[in-house]
Design an enzyme around this catalytic site. Structure first.
Site, short mmCIF file in Angstrom:
data_model
loop_
_atom_site.label_atom_id
_atom_site.label_comp_id
_atom_site.label_asym_id
_atom_site.label_seq_id
_atom_site.Cartn_x
_atom_site.Cartn_y
_atom_site.Cartn_z
N CYS A 89 26.16 16.28 23.44
CA CYS A 89 25.67 16.98 22.62
C CYS A 89 25.58 18.66 22.70
O CYS A 89 24.68 18.70 24.44
CB CYS A 89 24.55 16.80 21.38
SG CYS A 89 23.57 17.86 20.88
N CYS A 136 32.18 9.32 19.55
CA CYS A 136 31.67 7.34 19.64
C CYS A 136 32.59 6.71 19.38
O CYS A 136 33.98 7.00 19.09
CB CYS A 136 30.77 7.77 18.17
SG CYS A 136 29.81 6.02 17.76
N CYS A 181 27.16 -0.35 16.19
CA CYS A 181 27.06 1.23 17.39
C CYS A 181 26.64 -0.01 19.00
O CYS A 181 25.99 -0.97 18.19
CB CYS A 181 25.59 1.43 16.85
SG CYS A 181 24.63 2.58 17.94
N CYS A 206 29.46 21.52 14.19
CA CYS A 206 29.94 20.69 15.12
C CYS A 206 30.04 19.36 14.73
O CYS A 206 29.36 18.52 14.02
CB CYS A 206 28.77 20.57 16.74
SG CYS A 206 28.70 20.03 17.80
N ASP A 217 8.30 3.29 17.08
CA ASP A 217 9.49 2.41 17.68
C ASP A 217 9.97 1.20 16.22
O ASP A 217 10.45 1.85 15.06
CB ASP A 217 10.56 2.20 18.77
CG ASP A 217 11.60 2.03 18.94
OD1 ASP A 217 12.46 1.88 18.32
OD2 ASP A 217 11.21 0.76 19.90
N CYS A 252 22.83 22.02 13.85
CA CYS A 252 24.56 20.90 14.05
C CYS A 252 24.97 21.82 13.65
O CYS A 252 26.35 21.60 14.09
CB CYS A 252 24.83 19.72 13.50
SG CYS A 252 23.68 18.63 13.87
N CYS A 310 26.58 9.39 22.80
CA CYS A 310 26.46 11.13 21.20
C CYS A 310 25.16 11.24 21.76
O CYS A 310 25.16 12.62 20.96
CB CYS A 310 26.86 10.06 19.64
SG CYS A 310 24.81 8.96 19.84
FE1 SF4 Z 1 25.10 17.80 16.20
FE2 SF4 Z 1 25.21 17.23 18.67
FE3 SF4 Z 1 26.48 16.28 16.98
FE4 SF4 Z 1 26.80 18.44 17.59
S1 SF4 Z 1 26.78 16.44 19.05
S2 SF4 Z 1 26.76 17.36 15.38
S3 SF4 Z 1 24.54 19.64 17.81
S4 SF4 Z 1 23.70 16.19 17.04
FE1 SF4 Z 2 27.90 5.74 19.56
FE2 SF4 Z 2 26.24 6.79 19.65
FE3 SF4 Z 2 25.67 3.98 19.51
FE4 SF4 Z 2 26.71 4.68 21.02
S1 SF4 Z 2 24.79 5.22 20.34
S2 SF4 Z 2 28.24 3.87 19.49
S3 SF4 Z 2 28.23 7.00 20.78
S4 SF4 Z 2 26.91 5.74 17.81
#
Ligand code: SF4
Ligand code: SF4
Length: 376
Positions: free
Chosen positions: A247, A198, A214, A191, A134, A188, A243
């Site tokens: 998914c 977000c 973010c 999708c 990280d 992906c 996010c």
């Molecule tokens: Fe890809 Fe998951 Fe985002 Fe759909 S929700 S575009 S599968 S990362």
């Molecule tokens: Fe958007 Fe993902 Fe950041 Fe949350 S973690 S603010 S959904 S980009």
């Protein structure tokens, strides 16, 4: 030494010590990432928490001159709490993101990486290794993608077919020329759920994140948050999982394979009001072992105040008044004033006019002005 045999031994040992997935990558410069990082820098999309030297972030040879391969590891973490405490009207709770559940993953992954290093050293005494998790220079995600751990989703997370994106990543650069694995095909497709979900539009487009918008980054800052983000942060105390949660690749993915990653519900989803009255020592004792405490108590308390405003929790008014008038930190005073503006009734807010006379900090005074103007 047969490197292919050693690779097999390392893979077997990795599984024995609880590494859920392991892959091997070349040490070629991450050219695609490099271009993207320079673009992100030019657009002002970086968080400021990352390594600032883009060359170091993308060239393993600058970190280990004799680098010949990179070992990437992934450990799966849980996505669901076994016993979720109730969030009631009298007892409102905040939430730490899943990557902050259980013991700080940096410690867990460093332990596993060190064990792998030692395992290789016993067989190859001349081996040179540089490990990171990280906070290292390399991008864990770019390495994991190249090593076939998972593909890079439009939400910028590495998505593994086995564990979804609920994996911690770490890597070891070595001077052993392990044969690289193949990257996984991206799935992906059409999708776009993460981008659409977000709350702040931080996912500018699939795979491109404006960190400055973010919530995961904003929850870690220490200053005043812009009003537009205060209203979107909800009850998040640290990080944001939106996010990942939307998914489809994460559907049904919930792995409880590492005891140290199990969340204590009272820490992962703590009561908000007690957070407002916590001393530094109490905070360290309760939250010091989770990764979400790395920025200290102040951002968590600021976010707790915002969460109480989000719930319009009237039972928090006495605490908020005390913070607004007595706390030595302007960010806490000002955010408490703002929260009172969201929660308190007209008559109570009139009291703020008196409190304002004692305030000297210009940023806090702006918060007072806005609340007082809103009550007319
Ligand atoms: Fe890809 Fe998951 Fe985002 Fe759909 S929700 S575009 S599968 S990362
Ligand atoms: Fe958007 Fe993902 Fe950041 Fe949350 S973690 S603010 S959904 S980009």
């Amino acid at each position: 030494m047969d490197i292919q045999v050693l690779k097999e031994e390392v893979i077997q040992y990795a599984h024995k010590i609880g590494i859920d997935k392991i892959g091997f990558a070349s040490t070629n410069v991450f050219s695609h990432l490099k271009d993207r990082l320079y673009e992100q820098q030019a657009l002002g999309f970086q968080s400021g928490f990352e390594e600032s030297d883009i060359e170091k972030r993308t060239n393993p040879h600058l970190l280990l001159p004799k680098a010949k391969s990179i070992i990437s590891i992934a450990l799966a973490y849980p996505s669901k709490m076994k016993k979720t405490p109730r969030n009631t009207k009298m007892e409102r709770r905040g939430i730490f993101c899943r990557a902050s559940w259980g013991t700080d993953y940096h410690h867990i992954l460093r332990d596993r990486l060190l064990k792998i290093e030692e395992f290789i050293k016993e067989r190859v005494p001349y081996v040179e290794c540089t490990s990171m998790v990280d906070t290292g220079e390399l991008s864990d995600r770019a390495v994991a993608e190249r090593a076939g751990i998972g593909w890079s989703g439009k939400n910028c997370a590495i998505i593994t077919p086995e564990f979804g994106s609920f994996v911690y990543l770490g890597e070891i650069i070595t001077n052993i020329p392990f044969h690289p694995d193949q990257p996984i095909e991206e799935r992906c497709g059409s999708c776009n759920k993460c981008v659409d979900a977000c709350p702040t539009g931080a996912l500018v487009q699939g795979g491109q994140l404006d960190s400055s918008k973010c919530i995961a980054f904003l929850t870690q800052t220490k200053g005043f948050l812009a009003e537009e983000y205060r209203v979107k942060i909800g009850n998040r105390l640290y990080g944001c999982d939106t996010c990942q949660m939307v998914c489809p690749e994460n559907k049904g993915k919930d792995f409880h394979v590492h005891a140290e990653m199990e969340p204590d519900p009272e820490i992962a989803k703590p009561l908000l009001k007690p957070l407002l009255n916590m001393s530094n020592r109490e905070f360290k004792e309760k939250f010091g072992h989770v990764s979400g405490s790395w920025r200290g108590k102040k951002p968590i308390q600021r976010n707790a105040i915002i969460a109480l405003a989000h719930f319009k929790d009237e039972t928090a008014i006495p605490d908020l008044v005390r913070l607004a008038t007595d706390d030595p930190r302007p960010v806490i005073r000002g955010t408490a004033v703002w929260a009172l503006g969201k929660i308190a009734e007209h008559d109570s807010l009139l009291l703020l006019s008196e409190a304002k006379d004692k305030e000297t900090d210009p940023d806090v005074l702006i918060e007072y002005e806005q609340v007082i103007n809103s009550i007319g």
